[in-house]
Design an enzyme around this catalytic site. Sequence first.
Site, short mmCIF file in Angstrom:
data_model
loop_
_atom_site.label_atom_id
_atom_site.label_comp_id
_atom_site.label_asym_id
_atom_site.label_seq_id
_atom_site.Cartn_x
_atom_site.Cartn_y
_atom_site.Cartn_z
N LYS A 284 -2.00 12.37 -1.98
CA LYS A 284 -2.60 13.70 -2.07
C LYS A 284 -1.80 14.70 -2.90
CE LYS A 284 -5.36 13.61 2.06
NZ LYS A 284 -5.61 14.07 3.42
N ASP A 320 -9.62 19.61 3.06
CA ASP A 320 -8.99 19.42 4.38
C ASP A 320 -8.72 20.76 5.07
OD1 ASP A 320 -8.79 16.65 4.38
OD2 ASP A 320 -6.81 16.63 3.42
#
Length: 494
Positions: A284, A320
């Site tokens: 990520k 997220d």
Amino acid sequence: MICIPIIADNVDNAIRDMTEASKVADVVELRLDYMKNLNLNRLLENRNKPVIITYRPFREGGKYKGNEEDRVAVLKLAIRLGADFVDIEHDTIQNIGKESAYISRNKTKIIVSYHNFRETPDNLLDVYKKLSLTGTDIVKIVTYANDITDNVKIYRLLQQTSKPLISFCMGEYGLISRILYKEFGSYLTFASLQKGVESAPGQIAISELFSTYRIREQDKQTAIYGLIGNPVSHSIGPVIHNALFKQMGFNNIYVPFKVNNVDNFIKNFKLLDVKGYSVTIPHKESVINSLDEIAPLAGKIGAVNTIVNNNGRFIGYNTDCEAAIKALGSVIEVSGRNNHLKGKKVTLLGAGGAARAIAFGLKEYDANITILNRNIERARLLARDVGCSYGEFDYILKNETDILVNATPVGMYPAVNETPVPAKMLRPNMIVFDTIYNPVETRFLREAKAMGCKTVGGLPMFAYQAAAQFKLWTGQMPPVEKIEKIAYERLVSK
Ligand code: NAP
């Protein structure tokens, strides 16, 4: 076409499996090298779909260890008996030559095959040219993938060739070349009749090809999406996104990409024009360097979990952050003027991609955050970026915590007996949020519930972030409850 290999150990079982496989496959491959007491006549009489006869010697990855002349004699017999296809290894074809009269009379198609169980070499086009010169009907080139980018070598080969070519990669890294065989342009793909009865490494069960990957509906126009991560084999992303693509009428397919070097991967896969990616552990943060543009929130967080391919420009987003806050919203009011996160003491475990997103989200709501991480320097850096505290692990014991969040993989499948926080550190008035969704209820959550804490699992966050990325890719918002339901069913039925 989909081919199911039959690896039964005797003729009766082979006929039984061939009948079963013929209900779903276009072609059935009879692996004679697995069978004792061959009876080729009986096998061929009992076919109800075209068959490939394969009698693979040990040197080419098969089970046959006997006399080469006997093996060649069986292959010649298969041609004389009019088998639909006969697979002949690249180093055997010269011994079949005089049977060509039978080939034209019986319309048997010859597949000349090359297998490499060690690697995917760079000279695949040379291999193809050599095999084509034998005058074969179909060429088969199957190699082992040691890296996801090996699939691109196969893709390139398939774009450069004109003869029917069966080509894909074996092994876990090669899975995508089996699933995307139509987009790749392979003549056929192989699938096992059941999970656990594979004839080659990385083979996928036919039921999964149908249910998750909608193999019959894929075509050359199908747009490719996927998950970049490592590991990826237990991800529920493919089940979720493929179900949503189907339900919402998109000719798109979502596959898992097991990636070691994310920069190499992104560069190599531009050739396949992948339209969008999800990004998970451990890429990520590192993926940011490989993108053309980063959305402001993702840039601020320093972690990307969604990539959109906008006409060749790769743009990174983070879904997220908002998803975590929405998930927390089920146990603490965070909307509008009733921001109950304000001033709450939140202890956040982890300083990776997920923790970064959650920390920035909590900061927006004025929570009082403390970051704890195994690598304390990483905790310090995140605390500096967010503007909050960080501390040693025993901080939880010494200080009051209102909300305890786990953003580490401790307790995640398969290590389900682990927990990031011993039960004795929990207090009944705490809110406990575990971002792990596999298992649906972690040991951490179970112990927190038993202590009387309010708890939130990782599934709602997963559903919110997946819905948001689906919207970024397609412009349409899918139903979050539907995602949660599919994910739950998949995870508890494992
Ligand atoms: P990541 O970037 O690789 O970060 C992992 C973090 O966990 C790091 O802080 C790492 O500490 C820590 N960690 C790893 N193994 C540990 C161990 N054995 N003991 C203590 N700490 C450990 O991963 P990520 O993408 O942030 O994901 C972290 C977790 O969040 C995963 O469990 C993932 O399933 C979950 N997640 C859930 C969702 C959802 O939608 N529900 C979304 C994203 C992530 P070091 O810095 O010391 O290595």
